[in-house]
Every structure is written in structure tokens, then in C-alpha cells.
Design an enzyme around this catalytic site. Sequence first.
Site, PDB file in Angstrom:
ATOM      1  N   SER A 128       0.827  -1.211   0.000  1.00  0.00           N
ATOM      2  CA  SER A 128       0.000   0.000   0.000  1.00  0.00           C
ATOM      3  C   SER A 128       0.857   1.255   0.000  1.00  0.00           C
ATOM      4  O   SER A 128       1.954   1.273   0.572  1.00  0.00           O
ATOM      5  CB  SER A 128      -0.896  -0.005   1.239  1.00  0.00           C
ATOM      6  N   TYR A 153      -2.338   0.001   9.847  1.00  0.00           N
ATOM      7  CA  TYR A 153      -2.488  -0.620   8.535  1.00  0.00           C
ATOM      8  C   TYR A 153      -1.184  -0.511   7.745  1.00  0.00           C
ATOM      9  O   TYR A 153      -0.697  -1.496   7.173  1.00  0.00           O
ATOM     10  CB  TYR A 153      -3.630   0.043   7.770  1.00  0.00           C
TER      11      TYR A 153
END
Length: 340
Positions: A128, A153
Site C-alpha cells: 500500500s 495498517y
Amino acid sequence: MNHILVTGAAGFIGFHVSARMLSQGHRVTGVDNLNSHYDVSLKLDRLAELQQYPTFQFHEADITDVECLSQLFNESSFQKVVHLAAEVGVRNSLLRPLEYIQSNVLGFVNLLEQCRLKEMEHVVYASSSSVYGANRKIPYSTHDAVDHPVSLYAATKRSDELIAHSYSHLYDLPTTGLRFFTVYGPWGRPDMAVYLFTKAILEGTPIKVFNHGNLKRDFTYVDDIVTGVLGVLEQTPVRTEPVGKATADELTQETVAPYRLYNIGNHQPVGIARLIDVIEQRVGKPAIRENYPMQPGDVLETYADISELQQATGFAPSTSIEQGIDRFVDWYLEYHSRGK
């Protein structure tokens, strides 16, 4: 024809990747735990589309289940894996940290273990853009330091990159990580900005605009993403000789392990305020904007340097934000006209 395992096949990107590979004649086995973190009916509808292909097989399973995943690998003959299953989203990771560690880190290790044992040809996995965290230099490059994640995350995705490198180095398992930059398009997730904003404008409800709209994201249309993923899947990394003492141990494209890491984005950041303008124009209604401060874990701008992916695969995203929003809204109106 390859037999490819796609984890997270009922998810947004997993669905599109699976559909493209099936249309090209590949055999695809999809795995998804069909969790309820957003509307399960959307996931089931995606699966219904995929199940029209005779070469698609689906297993409802969780990648954290060691025994289940081991059985799946033992009973199948995958050549390659596209790993897209994960707990996603920066803000939700603040609310469910243990679930993020369980799925994104432990689940990934579980998958890599099976790929190691079966000597998989290539594992492509989702990272990501959030790994860049507090970095201020833009555009983001895979050669930039990523030591300061600002969300859990992001920390799990950075952990995946490091773990993948270890497996590539120790076991010659070819792995490629893709740092996705804000993907959108038809069949998208209901918790993402494009979906949320479109729904709110059509229903006449307020939109939460964080940091007064002064945020930029490198919105990337899903068809461009799929082209990039499949291009990478065909480029299996190989072990190389050390380039020199200064670079041989760096976690970059110069690593000697059969390991690669790329940004995959549009290289065209769009302001959130402009995104809302484009959706307003397409829908034909004004948005009701409610301004909120910056949220914990958010960053001001994401912007991908995609030069290395371009050099490796010819990746060339070509969908403008206007074209992408047109296609998304067309799908949204058609899908919801069915009573969805």
C-alpha cells in the site's frame, strides 16, 4: 493456461483481477472469508459474475486458518499466487488492531509458508501507498525510506514487504510487492471515497470532507491496476549478483534476492475537492459538504513514482479521473437500479 490462486477474490481488486485472467483463458481458484466489514451481498454479487466462467472455482476460507490453507494447496496445483486478501483501510485499523495483525501479517506468513513448500513460480502481493507514512518528498519512490508509518495498517503492509524479502532471500521464492495507490472503479468498496461521495450526492446527504478538502490522492482506475498486476505476474524475479557493497543489502530493486517492489498508481494526484466537483458534474447534483479536521493516520498527499514499473512492464495508466468517474457512476446507477 496457468492455474492461479487469487486470495481476496470476492474483494474489489481481487474480483477484477480474477475476471481479467478468466477472460484470458486462465484457470482461477478464488479464496475469500466473506467477512462482513462491508455489505456481503456486494461480495456475493461479484462472485456470481466470476462463477459464470467454467474455469473459476471458489473456496470460502480464511488465510489465517493453517489447516484449511494447507489442504487447499495440497489438493491443487497452482503455478502462481496473487495475494489480495487483507484487512484494509487506515481508519479501521485504529479500531481493530488485533484483526489487522492477524490477517495482514500472520495470514501472509501462512500463505508464504504454503508457497515455499510448493515451490510456487511467483507470488504477487498487495502492499500500500500508506507505507510512505510521514514522508514529505513526492512523488513517492520505492527507494525512499519508509521507517515512519502513521497507521497500523501501514505498519502491517510494511511488515509484509520485509517478510516477503526474507522468504525470497532464504528460499528463492520469487515475490513481487505492489504498493497500490487509491484504486477506484465499478464494483468498488462502499467505504471508499468515490462510492461514499456518489451515494451521498444522489441521496442528498452530507459528505464528510476531511482537512477541508485539502488532501490529494493518486486515484487509479481499476482497469489500469489490473493491467499492471498481470504485467507484473508475468515478470518473475530472479536472483542476481550483488551490484556492489553499497547496494547489495538494500531493500530496493538492487536486492540480490528474487524480489521486486513497485509503486502502482496513476502518477496524477487529484484533490478531494476536485474529485467531488467531478462527481457532482457527472451526477448532475450538488454535494452537501461538511468540513472536518485531518484524521489520525491520514496523509496530505499520495503521489506515485511509477517509472520502475513502467520500465519493467510497460505500465501506462491511461484513464483520466473524468473517464473513471463516468464509468463508476454508470455502474453504480445500473447496479442499484436492480434493487441492490
